[in-house]
Design a protein around this motif. Structure first.
Motif, short mmCIF file in Angstrom:
data_model
loop_
_atom_site.label_atom_id
_atom_site.label_comp_id
_atom_site.label_asym_id
_atom_site.label_seq_id
_atom_site.Cartn_x
_atom_site.Cartn_y
_atom_site.Cartn_z
N ASP A 148 0.83 -1.21 0.00
CA ASP A 148 0.00 0.00 0.00
C ASP A 148 0.86 1.26 0.00
OD1 ASP A 148 -2.63 0.63 -0.27
OD2 ASP A 148 -3.17 0.35 1.84
N CYS A 149 1.90 1.26 -0.83
CA CYS A 149 2.81 2.41 -0.92
C CYS A 149 1.98 3.66 -1.22
CB CYS A 149 3.85 2.18 -2.00
SG CYS A 149 4.71 0.60 -1.82
N LEU A 150 2.22 4.72 -0.48
CA LEU A 150 1.33 5.88 -0.55
C LEU A 150 1.36 6.60 -1.90
CD1 LEU A 150 1.68 5.35 2.58
CD2 LEU A 150 1.01 7.73 2.85
N TYR A 151 2.44 6.41 -2.66
CA TYR A 151 2.62 7.15 -3.91
C TYR A 151 2.09 6.42 -5.13
CZ TYR A 151 6.63 4.04 -3.28
OH TYR A 151 7.40 2.95 -2.99
N CYS A 152 1.86 5.12 -5.02
CA CYS A 152 1.71 4.29 -6.23
C CYS A 152 0.26 3.97 -6.57
CB CYS A 152 2.49 2.99 -6.03
SG CYS A 152 2.46 1.93 -7.50
N GLY A 153 -0.07 4.14 -7.83
CA GLY A 153 -1.41 3.88 -8.32
C GLY A 153 -1.82 2.41 -8.25
N LEU A 154 -0.84 1.51 -8.13
CA LEU A 154 -1.17 0.08 -8.04
C LEU A 154 -1.44 -0.34 -6.59
CD1 LEU A 154 1.47 -1.61 -10.43
CD2 LEU A 154 -0.61 -0.36 -11.01
N ARG A 155 -1.33 0.57 -5.65
CA ARG A 155 -1.44 0.21 -4.22
C ARG A 155 -2.72 -0.59 -3.96
NH1 ARG A 155 -3.77 4.10 -0.59
NH2 ARG A 155 -1.93 3.86 0.69
N ALA A 156 -2.61 -1.53 -3.01
CA ALA A 156 -3.73 -2.42 -2.71
C ALA A 156 -4.99 -1.62 -2.38
CB ALA A 156 -3.36 -3.34 -1.54
N GLY A 157 -4.82 -0.50 -1.71
CA GLY A 157 -5.97 0.30 -1.29
C GLY A 157 -6.67 1.06 -2.41
N ASN A 158 -6.11 1.03 -3.60
CA ASN A 158 -6.76 1.74 -4.71
C ASN A 158 -7.80 0.82 -5.35
OD1 ASN A 158 -7.59 3.18 -6.90
ND2 ASN A 158 -5.61 3.10 -7.98
N ASN A 159 -9.05 0.94 -4.89
CA ASN A 159 -10.06 0.02 -5.43
C ASN A 159 -10.60 0.49 -6.78
OD1 ASN A 159 -11.71 2.08 -4.53
ND2 ASN A 159 -12.24 1.01 -2.63
N LYS A 160 -10.10 1.59 -7.28
CA LYS A 160 -10.50 2.01 -8.64
C LYS A 160 -9.64 1.36 -9.71
CE LYS A 160 -12.54 6.47 -7.53
NZ LYS A 160 -12.18 7.89 -7.51
N ALA A 161 -8.51 0.80 -9.29
CA ALA A 161 -7.63 0.18 -10.29
C ALA A 161 -8.31 -1.04 -10.89
CB ALA A 161 -6.31 -0.23 -9.63
#
Ligand code: SAH
Length: 341
Positions: free
Chosen positions: A61-74
């Motif tokens: 869940d790296c705060l900078y990265c669009g692939l982060r686990a927390g990005n449920n829009k990906a």
């Protein structure tokens, strides 16, 4: 300035304050010496790596990265072994002799599956280098993949400063482990690449000097640096992008500090500025990494906003890149492009 640049070239090190002075250097002489240094070793050849972004699933869940686990829009995807081999096939016919398999930290790809993929690429393309960029794994995994035929490994350390690291990553992620991974990879005989973002949130000039000193100590074969660019579905959405000139100065400084480095002019640099990659080459970079991922997944591998080259077929990317490099007075070569020691 000239005296500082000459001393960096001859002694390969400066004091902390002197490095910081060079970060804001606006003297073309810095780039001139960096180009001279790169050409002494690598001539006017620019190496091309085919980037295969094979999964955008990530447990981190790296705060900078669009692939982060927390990005449920990906919109998540994984490539099959067959799809990856297809990319290699296209890539080989376009002149690629290095394949970089990059992805989020996705343990759907077990050691067994990865070893199988790597050995099939190794068997099918004995004249090519295989680079992995799949994050932190244990020593045994790295050993297994090395034995399966992987030659190189890219794992950016992201920042050498522990406090800064903690401000970019969730507490479960350890800067000590990340650095240890790099030492393990090196011990296993991989050509290794570390690296960092320029202008990531909370980064100071002192942090950047820490990065340079860490690189001095690790002695990697490659260093990947590019500007931080915000992604709209991350906590850093409102943070400013990294600075172009600072990135170029750091490329040149790295070239003078470690003359033999494989130093990519990154996609992030090309995203920040339309001529970013060309300027990178003119600042001492000697590697470019055109995208070889299937076009239908490209727009899904978004580390940051406005990423370039997400609509083009691999062949178009190669043609475009060749033109760009030619315009700088350099030339893309068909070669594995190993580190010259
Ligand atoms: N999971 C792999 C690959 C990560 S993606 C690994 O851990 O190594 C490759 C690199 O993209 C990262 O190391 C990071 O430095 C960079 N990156 C991620 N988000 C970015 C952003 N918002 N702007 C610029 N670079 C970014």
């Amino acid at each position: 300035m000239k005296e500082l640049i000459d001393r960096l070239e001859s002694e390969k090190i400066l004091s902390r304050e002197e490095f910081k002075t060079l970060f804001t250097c606006a003297d073309e002489y810095l780039f001139e010496r960096a180009r001279f240094t790169a050409q002494k070793i690598y001539g006017k050849s620019i190496y091309m790596r085919g980037l295969i972004e094979f999964t955008n699933y990530c447990k981190n869940d790296c705060l900078y990265c669009g692939l982060r686990a927390g990005n449920n829009k990906a919109d998540r995807y994984r490539l099959s072994k067959e799809q990856i081999l297809d990319c290699c096939k296209t890539g080989h016919s376009l002149g690629f002799r290095t394949f970089v398999l990059q992805g989020g930290e996705d343990f759907y790809y077990t050691d067994d599956l990865l070893a199988e993929i790597v050995s099939e690429i190794r068997a099918g393309y004995p004249d090519c280098a295989i680079t992995l960029s799949i994050g932190e794994r244990g020593y045994d995994s790295y050993e297994r993949l090395r034995k399966a035929g992987a030659d190189r490994y890219l794992l950016r350390h992201e920042t050498a400063n522990d406090e800064h690291y903690a401000s970019l990553h969730p507490a479960v992620m350890s800067p000590v482990n990340r650095k240890q991974c790099l030492y393990n990879l090196k011990e296993l005989g991989y050509q290794i690449g570390c690296g960092f973002m320029v202008g990531s949130p909370n980064q100071t000039f002192d942090h950047l000097v820490d990065d340079l000193l860490f690189i001095k100590e690790l002695k990697p074969h490659m260093v990947g640096i590019g500007p931080f660019i915000p992604h709209s579905d991350t906590p850093f959405r409102d943070k400013p992008s990294g600075d172009l000139n600072l990135t170029l100065n750091l490329l040149a400084i790295l070239r003078l500090m470690q003359p033999n480095l494989l130093l990519p002019a990154t996609t992030a640099l090309g995203t920040l500025d339309p001529s970013g990659r060309e300027l990178g080459v003119l600042a001492g970079a000697n590697v470019v990494m055109p995208n070889l991922s299937p076009v239908n997944v490209r727009k899904k591998y978004l580390l940051y906003d406005n990423k370039i080259c997400t609509g083009d077929e691999a062949a178009e990317c190669v043609a475009c890149m060749s033109m760009r490099i030619k315009n700088t007075g350099y030339e893309i070569v068909v070669a594995r492009g190993d580190w010259i020691g």
